[in-house]
Write a protein that holds these residues in place. Structure first.
Motif, mmCIF file in Angstrom:
data_model
loop_
_atom_site.group_PDB
_atom_site.id
_atom_site.type_symbol
_atom_site.label_atom_id
_atom_site.label_comp_id
_atom_site.label_asym_id
_atom_site.label_seq_id
_atom_site.Cartn_x
_atom_site.Cartn_y
_atom_site.Cartn_z
ATOM 1 N N VAL A 67 48.374 44.379 40.175
ATOM 2 C CA VAL A 67 47.145 44.813 39.518
ATOM 3 C C VAL A 67 46.735 43.837 38.415
ATOM 4 O O VAL A 67 45.536 43.632 38.176
ATOM 5 C CB VAL A 67 47.294 46.255 38.982
ATOM 6 N N VAL A 68 47.702 43.203 37.763
ATOM 7 C CA VAL A 68 47.363 42.152 36.799
ATOM 8 C C VAL A 68 46.666 40.996 37.514
ATOM 9 O O VAL A 68 45.660 40.451 37.025
ATOM 10 C CB VAL A 68 48.630 41.669 36.062
ATOM 11 N N MET A 69 47.172 40.634 38.691
ATOM 12 C CA MET A 69 46.554 39.571 39.469
ATOM 13 C C MET A 69 45.120 39.935 39.867
ATOM 14 O O MET A 69 44.197 39.113 39.791
ATOM 15 C CB MET A 69 47.389 39.277 40.728
ATOM 16 N N VAL A 70 44.944 41.189 40.300
ATOM 17 C CA VAL A 70 43.608 41.658 40.668
ATOM 18 C C VAL A 70 42.650 41.539 39.483
ATOM 19 O O VAL A 70 41.501 41.100 39.621
ATOM 20 C CB VAL A 70 43.681 43.119 41.166
ATOM 21 N N LYS A 71 43.131 41.917 38.299
ATOM 22 C CA LYS A 71 42.303 41.830 37.107
ATOM 23 C C LYS A 71 41.971 40.389 36.749
ATOM 24 O O LYS A 71 40.814 40.053 36.450
ATOM 25 C CB LYS A 71 43.021 42.516 35.946
ATOM 26 N N LEU A 72 42.963 39.532 36.787
ATOM 27 C CA LEU A 72 42.748 38.138 36.399
ATOM 28 C C LEU A 72 41.831 37.414 37.365
ATOM 29 O O LEU A 72 41.070 36.524 36.968
ATOM 30 C CB LEU A 72 44.098 37.409 36.298
ATOM 31 N N LEU A 73 41.894 37.778 38.643
ATOM 32 C CA LEU A 73 41.037 37.144 39.654
ATOM 33 C C LEU A 73 39.658 37.783 39.743
ATOM 34 O O LEU A 73 38.836 37.375 40.557
ATOM 35 C CB LEU A 73 41.724 37.214 41.029
ATOM 36 N N LYS A 74 39.415 38.801 38.929
ATOM 37 C CA LYS A 74 38.126 39.504 38.923
ATOM 38 C C LYS A 74 37.780 39.990 40.334
ATOM 39 O O LYS A 74 36.650 39.826 40.814
ATOM 40 C CB LYS A 74 37.015 38.600 38.394
ATOM 41 N N ALA A 75 38.769 40.592 40.988
ATOM 42 C CA ALA A 75 38.607 40.952 42.398
ATOM 43 C C ALA A 75 37.853 42.254 42.603
ATOM 44 O O ALA A 75 37.462 42.565 43.728
ATOM 45 C CB ALA A 75 39.993 41.054 43.061
ATOM 46 N N VAL A 76 37.643 43.044 41.549
ATOM 47 C CA VAL A 76 36.919 44.305 41.702
ATOM 48 C C VAL A 76 35.758 44.338 40.717
ATOM 49 O O VAL A 76 35.844 43.773 39.615
ATOM 50 C CB VAL A 76 37.837 45.526 41.478
ATOM 51 N N PRO A 77 34.644 44.974 41.079
ATOM 52 C CA PRO A 77 33.487 45.042 40.186
ATOM 53 C C PRO A 77 33.737 45.977 39.009
ATOM 54 O O PRO A 77 34.653 46.796 39.014
ATOM 55 C CB PRO A 77 32.377 45.592 41.104
ATOM 56 N N ALA A 78 32.867 45.856 38.000
ATOM 57 C CA ALA A 78 33.017 46.659 36.787
ATOM 58 C C ALA A 78 32.939 48.152 37.081
ATOM 59 O O ALA A 78 33.639 48.955 36.460
ATOM 60 C CB ALA A 78 31.946 46.257 35.765
ATOM 61 N N SER A 79 32.094 48.540 38.030
ATOM 62 C CA SER A 79 31.959 49.969 38.350
ATOM 63 C C SER A 79 33.267 50.532 38.897
ATOM 64 O O SER A 79 33.656 51.656 38.567
ATOM 65 C CB SER A 79 30.831 50.182 39.360
ATOM 66 N N LEU A 80 33.970 49.748 39.714
ATOM 67 C CA LEU A 80 35.239 50.208 40.262
ATOM 68 C C LEU A 80 36.312 50.266 39.176
ATOM 69 O O LEU A 80 37.161 51.161 39.172
ATOM 70 C CB LEU A 80 35.681 49.287 41.398
ATOM 71 N N GLU A 81 36.274 49.318 38.259
ATOM 72 C CA GLU A 81 37.191 49.368 37.122
ATOM 73 C C GLU A 81 36.962 50.646 36.320
ATOM 74 O O GLU A 81 37.915 51.301 35.881
ATOM 75 C CB GLU A 81 36.983 48.142 36.228
ATOM 76 N N GLU A 82 35.692 50.996 36.124
ATOM 77 C CA GLU A 82 35.382 52.218 35.387
ATOM 78 C C GLU A 82 35.849 53.449 36.165
ATOM 79 O O GLU A 82 36.330 54.425 35.579
ATOM 80 C CB GLU A 82 33.881 52.298 35.118
ATOM 81 N N GLY A 83 35.725 53.409 37.486
ATOM 82 C CA GLY A 83 36.233 54.512 38.308
ATOM 83 C C GLY A 83 37.728 54.689 38.143
ATOM 84 O O GLY A 83 38.225 55.817 38.013
ATOM 85 N N ALA A 84 38.465 53.569 38.127
ATOM 86 C CA ALA A 84 39.915 53.633 37.917
ATOM 87 C C ALA A 84 40.241 54.159 36.528
ATOM 88 O O ALA A 84 41.224 54.884 36.339
ATOM 89 C CB ALA A 84 40.526 52.248 38.125
ATOM 90 N N ARG A 85 39.408 53.816 35.542
ATOM 91 C CA ARG A 85 39.636 54.312 34.185
ATOM 92 C C ARG A 85 39.455 55.831 34.109
ATOM 93 O O ARG A 85 40.213 56.530 33.435
ATOM 94 C CB ARG A 85 38.670 53.640 33.198
#
Length: 456
Positions: free
Chosen positions: A317-335
């Motif tokens: 998941v750190v790799m996913v974050k560093l590579l910007k592999a998911v959009p901001a909306s999906l990050e907010e969904g995970a939050r």
């Protein structure tokens, strides 16, 4: 209990036909009073239903029934702990939720069918890993990338310093108490910092038994109580740190490991993420299933190279974050998924774990004065070193102290307990580093040392 009910100033002037509405508003006011997250009338109904099924001796293992039982049990214990003076300022809610059910089970004060079904449910579902997945993925994806990178690089410094200091102080205190310097380190301090039971105490006992030609069960029986007590001391320390943070706002980031720079966001994704205000249910669900997919990938890595799935998930998941592999909306969904699990699942999880996996006698057996003093000195040193080294590194000292305390936690379950007492569940990714990676290094070095020196 909490309530948001507001009295109706016009109730007295209403006509007789409005009596039904008046009664309805009274019920609504009762529904605003909550035990944890449970509206009071619903709580009373669930308690009555659980009592009725317990009296009949027919408690179903169906998932909906189990959810009702562990939710009622968890938030009842948390509410009790929150209302006990002194205890409520050192993590009373989590302490009560962890140890009261264990005590009740040990003294057969809970219905046997209930205990059996909760134990079966907890062990068969192993849903603590779902909780850790939601918390780790949600907290990392919603974290500022710069804070993430700098935090993971920096956190190893207070962890390493704390580990060395805890070994030295714990060994010295144990020697003063008559245990012996090296024996204190290998049989008291190391088990406390080994990373829990499954990935700490058990492999440690196997390594010790093979190196010394002893029975593994006997060795495990000697060190397991110490692991439980070390976790208890860490919970109390972090509950006290939470109270300190409320008095000294300059010492805490309220779950953030270090200050964020005042410069512009480091990429478009960060700016977009900060602008997300409304998300739909499908996006929240997508954030949840993304976390599950990452964890399942971690289990594959475990089957291939033996790296524990939670650790593999952490790196992925750190790799996913560093590579910007998911959009901001999906990050907010995970939050949102992360916040839901922290709010609604933490205390039920602690309750089910206490019933099924926290034997009361294991904790009691650790109460030998020399062990107690040595373990307290070890955990306090580990935590205090994190506090001062974190402050020196310009990190928030309370947060770094809490992460260091997780190094003496009871694995993933211990991290949940400690961070619940601290009210800093956002630190779960760093707690996993302390528990999993720090524990693995500790166990490996200890087994090498005992095989070389043959200390009984």
């Amino acid at each position: 209990m909490t309530t948001n009910a507001v009295a109706d100033p016009h109730a007295a002037t209403r006509s007789a036909p409005a009596n039904g509405k008046h009664r309805a508003s009274a019920l609504q006011r009762l529904m605003e009073i909550r035990v944890g997250i449970i509206p009071l009338p619903i709580y009373a109904l669930l308690v009555a239903l659980i009592a009725a099924f317990s009296i009949k001796g027919k408690i179903s293992g169906e998932v909906t029934v189990m959810i009702a039982i562990i939710v009622v049990g968890g938030f009842t214990c948390a509410e009790i702990g929150r209302r006990i003076p002194i205890l409520n300022v050192i993590g009373g809610s989590s302490l009560m939720t962890i140890f009261l059910p264990s005590f009740l089970v040990a003294h057969q004060l809970l219905p046997a069918p209930l205990v059996q079904q909760v134990t079966t449910f907890t062990k068969s579902t192993n849903f603590i890993y779902l909780f850790i997945t939601a918390v780790v993925v949600g907290s990392i994806l919603s974290m500022d990338r710069r804070v993430l990178i700098q935090g993971f690089v920096k956190i190893f410094i207070p962890l390493a310093a704390g580990s060395v200091a805890a070994l030295a102080v714990g060994g010295t205190v144990g020697w003063i108490c008559g245990i012996g310097f090296w024996r204190s380190i290998l049989y008291v301090v190391v088990p406390v910092m080994a990373g829990g039971v499954g990935e700490g105490a058990i492999p440690l006992s196997i390594g010790y038994a093979e190196a010394l030609g002893l029975n593994q069960g006997i060795v495990l029986g000697q060190i397991l109580p110490l692991v439980f007590f070390g976790n208890l001391v860490a919970i109390i320390c972090c509950g006290a740190l939470k109270s300190l943070g409320k008095r000294r706002a300059d010492l805490t980031g309220n779950g953030q490991l270090q200050p964020v720079g005042n410069g512009a966001a480091d990429d478009i994704s960060e700016r977009a993420h900060s602008s997300v205000t409304n998300i739909d249910v499908a996006t929240v669900a997508a954030g949840g299933i993304t976390g599950i997919a990452i964890y399942v990938f971690g289990t594959l890595i475990y089957s291939l190279i033996g790296l524990p799935a939670p650790v593999a998930m952490l790196f992925l998941v750190v790799m996913v974050k560093l590579l910007k592999a998911v959009p901001a909306s999906l990050e907010e969904g995970a939050r949102v998924v992360f916040r839901f699990f922290v709010t609604a699942v933490t205390y039920p999880l602690l309750f089910s774990t206490a019933v099924a996996l926290t034997p009361w006698h294991e904790l009691v057996e650790a109460f030998h004065p020399a062990n107690l003093v040595t373990i307290i000195a070890t955990v306090l040193t580990l935590t205090a070193t994190g506090f001062y080294v974190g402050k020196w590194l310009k990190m928030y000292p309370i947060e770094t102290a809490i992460v260091n305390a997780c190094h003496s936690g009871l694995g993933g379950t211990g991290d949940v307990m400690i961070l619940t007492a601290a009210e800093r569940m956002e630190l779960m990714p760093f707690a996993q580093v302390a528990t999993r990676i720090g524990g693995a290094i500790t166990v490996t070095l200890a087994i090498i040392a005992i095989a070389h020196f043959k200390i009984l």
